[in-house]
Write a protein that holds these residues in place. Structure first.
Motif, short mmCIF file in Angstrom:
data_model
loop_
_atom_site.label_atom_id
_atom_site.label_comp_id
_atom_site.label_asym_id
_atom_site.label_seq_id
_atom_site.Cartn_x
_atom_site.Cartn_y
_atom_site.Cartn_z
N LEU A 27 32.88 39.33 42.86
CA LEU A 27 33.48 38.73 41.68
C LEU A 27 34.62 39.58 41.15
CD1 LEU A 27 33.53 36.85 39.13
CD2 LEU A 27 31.77 38.35 38.18
N TYR A 28 35.74 38.92 40.85
CA TYR A 28 36.83 39.54 40.11
C TYR A 28 37.02 38.75 38.83
CZ TYR A 28 41.63 40.42 38.60
OH TYR A 28 42.74 40.70 37.84
N VAL A 29 36.96 39.43 37.71
CA VAL A 29 37.15 38.77 36.42
C VAL A 29 38.61 38.95 36.03
CG1 VAL A 29 36.47 38.65 34.00
CG2 VAL A 29 34.76 39.21 35.75
N TYR A 52 42.29 37.13 30.34
CA TYR A 52 42.69 35.94 29.59
C TYR A 52 44.21 35.84 29.60
CZ TYR A 52 38.22 34.89 27.35
OH TYR A 52 36.94 34.52 27.10
N LEU A 53 44.72 34.63 29.64
CA LEU A 53 46.16 34.42 29.53
C LEU A 53 46.46 33.94 28.11
CD1 LEU A 53 46.99 32.56 32.85
CD2 LEU A 53 47.52 34.92 32.25
N PRO A 54 47.12 34.76 27.31
CA PRO A 54 47.46 34.29 25.97
C PRO A 54 48.36 33.06 26.05
CG PRO A 54 47.84 36.66 26.18
CD PRO A 54 47.55 36.13 27.55
N THR A 55 48.05 32.06 25.27
CA THR A 55 48.81 30.81 25.34
C THR A 55 50.27 31.00 25.00
OG1 THR A 55 48.09 30.29 23.10
CG2 THR A 55 46.85 29.30 24.92
N THR A 87 36.38 34.13 41.55
CA THR A 87 36.91 34.75 40.34
C THR A 87 36.43 33.97 39.12
OG1 THR A 87 38.94 33.44 40.12
CG2 THR A 87 39.03 35.36 41.59
N ARG A 88 36.49 34.62 38.01
CA ARG A 88 36.24 34.01 36.71
C ARG A 88 37.30 34.55 35.76
NH1 ARG A 88 33.75 30.97 39.23
NH2 ARG A 88 31.51 30.72 39.35
N ARG A 89 37.48 33.88 34.66
CA ARG A 89 38.40 34.37 33.64
C ARG A 89 37.62 34.61 32.36
NH1 ARG A 89 43.63 34.78 33.79
NH2 ARG A 89 44.11 33.15 35.30
N GLY A 90 37.76 35.80 31.77
CA GLY A 90 37.04 36.09 30.54
C GLY A 90 36.87 37.58 30.32
N ARG A 91 35.91 37.94 29.49
CA ARG A 91 35.56 39.34 29.25
C ARG A 91 34.74 39.84 30.43
NH1 ARG A 91 32.73 40.84 23.75
NH2 ARG A 91 32.94 42.95 24.55
N ARG A 123 48.02 30.83 41.99
CA ARG A 123 48.48 31.91 42.87
C ARG A 123 47.73 33.21 42.59
NH1 ARG A 123 53.70 33.60 42.55
NH2 ARG A 123 53.93 32.72 40.49
N GLU A 124 47.47 33.49 41.31
CA GLU A 124 46.72 34.70 40.96
C GLU A 124 45.33 34.66 41.59
OE1 GLU A 124 45.44 37.17 36.98
OE2 GLU A 124 45.23 35.00 36.95
N GLU A 125 44.67 33.52 41.49
CA GLU A 125 43.33 33.40 42.06
C GLU A 125 43.37 33.48 43.59
OE1 GLU A 125 39.34 30.87 41.32
OE2 GLU A 125 41.18 29.68 41.41
N GLU A 126 44.31 32.79 44.22
CA GLU A 126 44.43 32.83 45.68
C GLU A 126 44.68 34.26 46.19
OE1 GLU A 126 47.53 30.08 46.63
OE2 GLU A 126 46.32 28.33 46.10
N ASP A 127 45.58 34.98 45.52
CA ASP A 127 45.87 36.36 45.92
C ASP A 127 44.65 37.25 45.78
OD1 ASP A 127 48.48 35.57 46.42
OD2 ASP A 127 49.32 36.50 44.61
N ALA A 128 43.92 37.10 44.68
CA ALA A 128 42.72 37.90 44.46
C ALA A 128 41.67 37.61 45.53
CB ALA A 128 42.15 37.64 43.07
N ILE A 129 41.46 36.35 45.83
CA ILE A 129 40.47 35.97 46.83
C ILE A 129 40.87 36.49 48.21
CG2 ILE A 129 39.49 33.99 48.07
CD1 ILE A 129 39.28 32.60 45.29
#
Length: 144
Positions: free
Chosen positions: A38-40, A43-46, A86-90, A59-65
């Motif tokens: 797992l890679y967390v 957060y992307l600030p809006t 991957t997940r996004r969060g704390r 692209r960020e998720e694909e590169d990480a995987i």
């Protein structure tokens, strides 16, 4: 104790630490266990979303995987017994939630030697160790 379901939490921005966590998880899992990697993601600030390309998230998720797959292969992990996501969060919250969701009996994380600031302010590794309902192995390395 035999660990059969292991969650290796990694930071793709620290490849040496990620490799150390995955290699340790692979060793512990042996030929019988399952390793979830797992890679967390942050957060992307809006307010920054306008500055990013429309496919940034994908692209960020694909590169990480892709990186995690490479490191899993280097560690000799069998694709059939390895899940990469991957997940996004704390970090602390996502790692603990995933460990519970996947019924992990061990979390493996790598961490550099603690600095004074991380001792005072805390670190993701420390937060996971203190909050985890399952055993946690912290792999120490000086690599960044």
């Amino acid at each position: 104790m035999l660990y059969t379901t292991i969650l290796a939490a990694v930071d793709v921005h620290s490849p040496a630490l990620a490799r150390a966590a995955i290699a340790s998880a692979a060793t512990i899992a042996g030929a019988q266990g399952t390793v979830h990697i797992l890679y967390v993601r942050y957060y992307l600030p809006t307010r920054y979303s306008e500055l990013l390309s429309g496919d940034f998230d994908e692209r960020e998720e694909e590169d990480a995987i892709a990186d995690m797959k490479t490191w899993a292969s280097e560690a000799g992990l069998d694709e059939a017994r390895t899940q990469i996501f991957t997940r996004r969060g704390r970090v602390r919250d996502e790692v603990i939630t995933e460990a519970q969701r996947r019924k992990a009996d061990l979390i493996v994380i790598a961490s550099h030697q603690p600095t004074l600031s991380s001792k005072l302010l805390g670190s993701n590794a420390s937060a996971i160790v203190h909050q985890s309902p399952v055993s946690v192995l912290v792999v120490r390395t000086d690599a960044q």
